[in-house]
Design an enzyme around this catalytic site. Sequence first.
Site, PDB file in Angstrom:
ATOM      1  N   SER A 127      42.235  26.654  47.561  1.00  0.00           N
ATOM      2  CA  SER A 127      42.707  25.799  46.472  1.00  0.00           C
ATOM      3  C   SER A 127      43.882  26.438  45.750  1.00  0.00           C
ATOM      4  CB  SER A 127      41.568  25.562  45.469  1.00  0.00           C
ATOM      5  OG  SER A 127      42.043  24.974  44.282  1.00  0.00           O
ATOM      6  N   TYR A 152      35.280  28.017  39.712  1.00  0.00           N
ATOM      7  CA  TYR A 152      35.660  27.327  40.943  1.00  0.00           C
ATOM      8  C   TYR A 152      36.775  28.087  41.644  1.00  0.00           C
ATOM      9  CZ  TYR A 152      37.885  23.924  44.023  1.00  0.00           C
ATOM     10  OH  TYR A 152      38.451  23.314  45.107  1.00  0.00           O
TER      11      TYR A 152
END
Length: 335
Positions: A127, A152
């Site tokens: 990501s 995350y």
Amino acid sequence: MKFLVTGSAGFIGSKVSLRLNEQGHEVVGIDNLNDYYSVDLKKARLEINHQFNNFKFIKLDISDLTSLANLFAEEKFDRVIHLAAQAGVRYSIENPEAYAESNLVGHLNILECCRNNAIEHLVYASSSSVYGLNKKTPFETSDSVDHPVSLYAATKKSNELMAHSYSHLYDIPTTGLRFFTVYGAWGRPDMAPFIFTKKILDGEVIDINNNGDMWRDFTHVDDIVEGVLRIVNVIPTRDANWSVEKGNPASSSAPYSIYNIGCGAPISLMDFVKAIEDELGIEAVKNFREMQPGDVYQTYADTTDLFTATGYTPKMTVKEGVADFVNWYRSFYKI
């Protein structure tokens, strides 16, 4: 070839599966169909792939190593595209345990199964959030990613480190793809394009973080899928001349690679909202507020390495991409 696609009921996973099916590959998709967002939406995505005889879906949680190992042993995959994860920056602040289970334990289980089954290439989702507090733009894979601002992001950075250790120890070719703000038809309900579109149509107020002063490298899902399918054929090899002191951290003496996969042209949050307003023909009622925990000011991908490796060039403009999403939304929800 025979592919395993994890997260095959997800936004990106369902579309990657569809393209592989269309190309004639055999595809086994797995997903735990959790209720983080609408299970009906996930099932509707799966229905599109079920029209292909070369697609098989199995409900399976990647944190269940025994079931996953049995699947690998039975199916004998050639390559793995690992897209399953607990998504969402803000939810990771509220429910960190879900991220440890899926993104850490689940990723480790995928690596173990690849190690034990001679997988040709593991491609997995990282990501853009790994860039964290970086202020230099565009973000390059040679930049430091040691200061994430959400759990995350920390789990995605961990995925890259775990993959490297397995590439080094067991000679497993692994490629991590740092996705940048993916949007488009069949998108997730927890993401800004979906939230904004729904609230504008419902006459509700939309929240604008950091008073609108934010920039995102919005990348249409079709461009993301094209990049994934190209990179799956670019299998990393060991580089005997690489060293920690002189090498790029996105490569290695192990068969390991990291790429940014984005549009490479960030736009302001306010311009993106305006594109949605124009497509809907409705002006949003806006609530301007401060930066939220876990948010970053800007994302901006340098995709030079990806272009060099694959010739990947995003095609979709924001205007076209927003129209694609809004048209799907109106059709799917019959508005």
